[in-house]
Design a protein around this motif. Sequence first.
Motif, PDB file in Angstrom:
ATOM      1  N   MET A   1       0.852  -1.178   0.000  1.00 24.67           N
ATOM      2  CA  MET A   1       0.000   0.000   0.000  1.00 24.67           C
ATOM      3  C   MET A   1       0.898   1.240   0.000  1.00 24.67           C
ATOM      4  N   THR A   2       0.673   2.115  -0.946  1.00 25.87           N
ATOM      5  CA  THR A   2       1.495   3.319  -1.057  1.00 25.87           C
ATOM      6  C   THR A   2       0.963   4.402  -0.124  1.00 25.87           C
ATOM      7  N   PRO A   3       1.779   5.417   0.153  1.00 23.74           N
ATOM      8  CA  PRO A   3       1.285   6.513   1.002  1.00 23.74           C
ATOM      9  C   PRO A   3       0.045   7.195   0.432  1.00 23.74           C
ATOM     10  N   THR A   4      -0.039   7.261  -0.895  1.00 20.62           N
ATOM     11  CA  THR A   4      -1.219   7.869  -1.514  1.00 20.62           C
ATOM     12  C   THR A   4      -2.466   7.044  -1.223  1.00 20.62           C
ATOM     13  N   ASP A   5      -2.328   5.722  -1.265  1.00 19.50           N
ATOM     14  CA  ASP A   5      -3.471   4.855  -0.951  1.00 19.50           C
ATOM     15  C   ASP A   5      -3.905   5.024   0.500  1.00 19.50           C
ATOM     16  N   GLU A   6      -2.934   5.192   1.400  1.00 17.48           N
ATOM     17  CA  GLU A   6      -3.268   5.388   2.809  1.00 17.48           C
ATOM     18  C   GLU A   6      -4.005   6.699   3.017  1.00 17.48           C
ATOM     19  N   ILE A   7      -3.553   7.742   2.350  1.00 23.34           N
ATOM     20  CA  ILE A   7      -4.216   9.050   2.469  1.00 23.34           C
ATOM     21  C   ILE A   7      -5.631   8.969   1.902  1.00 23.34           C
ATOM     22  N   ASN A   8      -5.785   8.303   0.763  1.00 20.47           N
ATOM     23  CA  ASN A   8      -7.123   8.154   0.178  1.00 20.47           C
ATOM     24  C   ASN A   8      -8.037   7.358   1.100  1.00 20.47           C
ATOM     25  N   SER A   9      -7.492   6.340   1.777  1.00 20.34           N
ATOM     26  CA  SER A   9      -8.302   5.568   2.723  1.00 20.34           C
ATOM     27  C   SER A   9      -8.760   6.426   3.891  1.00 20.34           C
ATOM     28  N   ILE A  10      -7.888   7.320   4.344  1.00 20.92           N
ATOM     29  CA  ILE A  10      -8.259   8.228   5.434  1.00 20.92           C
ATOM     30  C   ILE A  10      -9.353   9.181   4.976  1.00 20.92           C
ATOM     31  N   PHE A  11      -9.228   9.713   3.747  1.00 22.23           N
ATOM     32  CA  PHE A  11     -10.270  10.599   3.214  1.00 22.23           C
ATOM     33  C   PHE A  11     -11.611   9.877   3.136  1.00 22.23           C
ATOM     34  N   ILE A  12     -11.599   8.653   2.656  1.00 23.16           N
ATOM     35  CA  ILE A  12     -12.844   7.902   2.511  1.00 23.16           C
ATOM     36  C   ILE A  12     -13.454   7.584   3.870  1.00 23.16           C
ATOM     37  N   ALA A  13     -12.615   7.162   4.827  1.00 24.20           N
ATOM     38  CA  ALA A  13     -13.129   6.814   6.162  1.00 24.20           C
ATOM     39  C   ALA A  13     -13.685   8.036   6.880  1.00 24.20           C
ATOM     40  N   SER A  14     -12.947   9.149   6.861  1.00 28.52           N
ATOM     41  CA  SER A  14     -13.437  10.345   7.553  1.00 28.52           C
ATOM     42  C   SER A  14     -14.653  10.931   6.852  1.00 28.52           C
ATOM     43  N   GLY A  15     -14.676  10.859   5.529  1.00 29.31           N
ATOM     44  CA  GLY A  15     -15.840  11.335   4.790  1.00 29.31           C
ATOM     45  C   GLY A  15     -17.081  10.514   5.082  1.00 29.31           C
ATOM     46  N   THR A  16     -16.908   9.213   5.240  1.00 24.80           N
ATOM     47  CA  THR A  16     -18.036   8.340   5.547  1.00 24.80           C
ATOM     48  C   THR A  16     -18.595   8.630   6.935  1.00 24.80           C
ATOM     49  N   LEU A  17     -17.707   8.793   7.915  1.00 29.73           N
ATOM     50  CA  LEU A  17     -18.169   9.125   9.271  1.00 29.73           C
ATOM     51  C   LEU A  17     -18.888  10.475   9.304  1.00 29.73           C
ATOM     52  N   SER A  18     -18.325  11.452   8.625  1.00 26.52           N
ATOM     53  CA  SER A  18     -18.941  12.777   8.586  1.00 26.52           C
ATOM     54  C   SER A  18     -20.286  12.733   7.871  1.00 26.52           C
ATOM     55  N   PHE A  19     -20.358  11.996   6.771  1.00 23.50           N
ATOM     56  CA  PHE A  19     -21.610  11.868   6.019  1.00 23.50           C
ATOM     57  C   PHE A  19     -22.694  11.249   6.886  1.00 23.50           C
ATOM     58  N   SER A  56     -19.605  13.868   0.741  1.00 28.01           N
ATOM     59  CA  SER A  56     -19.767  13.051  -0.457  1.00 28.01           C
ATOM     60  C   SER A  56     -18.588  13.247  -1.406  1.00 28.01           C
ATOM     61  N   ALA A  57     -18.114  14.481  -1.503  1.00 29.15           N
ATOM     62  CA  ALA A  57     -16.946  14.752  -2.347  1.00 29.15           C
ATOM     63  C   ALA A  57     -15.705  14.066  -1.787  1.00 29.15           C
ATOM     64  N   HIS A  58     -15.566  14.024  -0.461  1.00 31.33           N
ATOM     65  CA  HIS A  58     -14.432  13.324   0.138  1.00 31.33           C
ATOM     66  C   HIS A  58     -14.516  11.824  -0.095  1.00 31.33           C
ATOM     67  N   ILE A  59     -15.709  11.286  -0.121  1.00 31.31           N
ATOM     68  CA  ILE A  59     -15.876   9.845  -0.312  1.00 31.31           C
ATOM     69  C   ILE A  59     -15.568   9.447  -1.753  1.00 31.31           C
ATOM     70  N   ILE A  60     -16.120  10.178  -2.718  1.00 27.93           N
ATOM     71  CA  ILE A  60     -15.948   9.773  -4.116  1.00 27.93           C
ATOM     72  C   ILE A  60     -14.739  10.415  -4.785  1.00 27.93           C
ATOM     73  N   GLY A  61     -14.148  11.428  -4.171  1.00 34.96           N
ATOM     74  CA  GLY A  61     -13.022  12.140  -4.767  1.00 34.96           C
ATOM     75  C   GLY A  61     -11.831  11.282  -5.128  1.00 34.96           C
ATOM     76  N   PRO A  62     -11.354  10.415  -4.239  1.00 36.19           N
ATOM     77  CA  PRO A  62     -10.176   9.608  -4.590  1.00 36.19           C
ATOM     78  C   PRO A  62     -10.378   8.680  -5.787  1.00 36.19           C
ATOM     79  N   PHE A  63     -11.612   8.346  -6.100  1.00 35.90           N
ATOM     80  CA  PHE A  63     -11.853   7.464  -7.236  1.00 35.90           C
ATOM     81  C   PHE A  63     -11.745   8.193  -8.569  1.00 35.90           C
ATOM     82  N   PHE A  64     -11.729   9.533  -8.556  1.00 35.72           N
ATOM     83  CA  PHE A  64     -11.635  10.296  -9.787  1.00 35.72           C
ATOM     84  C   PHE A  64     -10.241  10.851 -10.037  1.00 35.72           C
TER      85      PHE A  64
END
Length: 82
Positions: A1-19, A56-64
Amino acid sequence: MTPTDEINSIFIASGTLSFCSSFLMAVTIPRSNGGLSTPYRRVIFGLSISDIIQSSAHIIGPFFLPIPRSTSDEYSIRSSWA
């Protein structure tokens, strides 16, 4: 897992909790006894809705994000064009 993948995972997890928490507030406030009768409740409701959009932007952002390619791939593609 690269550092970018870890950062994206944090964005997705925090975005999901906030959502989830903002969605719960946005559903609960209008259904409560007072509804949207006071300015405070309307402001909190509006902030919840805007946070849902932002989360929602934090959740779907890393996929784009574009997929990084190595320079060796670029040279092999260019050499095959000739």
